[in-house]
Write a protein that holds these residues in place. Sequence first.
Motif, PDB file in Angstrom:
ATOM      1  N   ILE A 137      -4.382  82.032 -10.781  1.00  0.00           N
ATOM      2  CA  ILE A 137      -3.890  80.776 -11.307  1.00  0.00           C
ATOM      3  C   ILE A 137      -4.979  79.703 -11.270  1.00  0.00           C
ATOM      4  O   ILE A 137      -5.762  79.624 -10.321  1.00  0.00           O
ATOM      5  N   GLU A 138      -5.067  78.898 -12.325  1.00  0.00           N
ATOM      6  CA  GLU A 138      -6.051  77.817 -12.392  1.00  0.00           C
ATOM      7  C   GLU A 138      -5.526  76.593 -11.633  1.00  0.00           C
ATOM      8  O   GLU A 138      -4.318  76.443 -11.414  1.00  0.00           O
ATOM      9  N   GLU A 174      -2.951  74.500 -13.600  1.00  0.00           N
ATOM     10  CA  GLU A 174      -1.675  75.212 -13.684  1.00  0.00           C
ATOM     11  C   GLU A 174      -0.930  75.136 -12.360  1.00  0.00           C
ATOM     12  O   GLU A 174       0.290  74.965 -12.322  1.00  0.00           O
ATOM     13  N   ALA A 220       0.671  71.671 -11.911  1.00  0.00           N
ATOM     14  CA  ALA A 220       1.858  71.498 -12.744  1.00  0.00           C
ATOM     15  C   ALA A 220       3.060  72.236 -12.158  1.00  0.00           C
ATOM     16  O   ALA A 220       4.179  71.698 -12.105  1.00  0.00           O
ATOM     17  N   LYS A 221       2.840  73.454 -11.671  1.00  0.00           N
ATOM     18  CA  LYS A 221       3.947  74.227 -11.111  1.00  0.00           C
ATOM     19  C   LYS A 221       4.407  73.650  -9.764  1.00  0.00           C
ATOM     20  O   LYS A 221       5.597  73.696  -9.439  1.00  0.00           O
TER      21      LYS A 221
END
Length: 372
Positions: free
Chosen positions: A109-110, A113, A116-117
């Motif tokens: 995962i970046e 990202e 945001a999650k």
Amino acid sequence: MSFTPFTGVDNLKRSVTFCGALVAHEDADSFKWVFTRFLPAMGGKEPKYIITDQDAGILKAVPLVFKTARHRYCMWHIMNKVPSKFGMTRDDYSDFLKKLNAIIWDEDIEAAEFDAKWEEIGREHNVNNIDWFQEMYAKRNQWVMAHCRDLDMGGVMRTTQRSESENSFFKRFETIEVHGAQVYNHKVFEEFQEEAKCSIGTCKSRGFTECDSLEVTTVRDANRDRNYEVTYCPDTLKATCSCRMLERKGILCRHVIWIYSSNGVKIIPEQYVVQRWCKDARLSKMFDCNGEATEDVDIIDGKQIAMSVMWLEIHQTVGMLMGKMKNDVDNFSSLIRQFKEKLSPLGSPLNKQQQLEKILGWNKIAMASYHT
């Protein structure tokens, strides 16, 4: 004192201990001293990153010593606090924990990202207003995988699990060594400690068989490049080794110590503590050539200690009199003479003539004994 090992990973991905330290206090000053001494041990080269828990003393000491190393927090320690911070009794606990683990431990995962999650999960489960979660999010570049992707070899170590395993490994041998320090005299304990130390790094199992209630293990001794057979009975703690060091020297060998430690035996079995090597060996009864018990050694030792203390006090008092008046010296001398009179066999001090006759009498006895 607390044992603090520095644990890393070698080229075969095995745990390796670079060095270790003993600290009396787990505060910032102590950790600063440890880190300061760690650098010369590593040739002055700082590690690329350091993983620790969030101990306040460590957090303060790291930036005082390390200038280029990146300090990271143990992911396991942080995630272990999630249940208490979120609340295990909440109906959505399982769902929240599942979603959180999915983004925390994801190596692909970046960073954007992840952010945001995290925001989405926090909003869905109403944790964005909890101070602890806000603090952990603010420090995400020190523990979240997505924010450590830029760190060279940062994925090799993410927790202090290797260090915890090392601590567990060392503790296997710690208690039996502590017991040795309690029962053995200093000289014998040094020999026992050397065997205990060698059992950690040089002994490994090369075979195991069971026969009735006995366990027979082939122990490989790397230092001696030989195998030894150790027979062990879990019920009685009886153990014998083909090296026969116990029979030869009265001290457990490294091979038996390794077996005991592997089986969780924390103290030296009583049958293998040789009394003559113990601290209290001199406190037992002593006998003369006729088999008669002599005066208790502990009484003699107590008297010797009291005499030593008395001489110390006398010398200290005489030293203090150097700067005093002559009357003080005379008074001290008078006190000594008075007590001397009480100890005299005749109840009074000998005059000079008596002293001379007594000395001459002793000399005659001595000469007669010499010529005889």
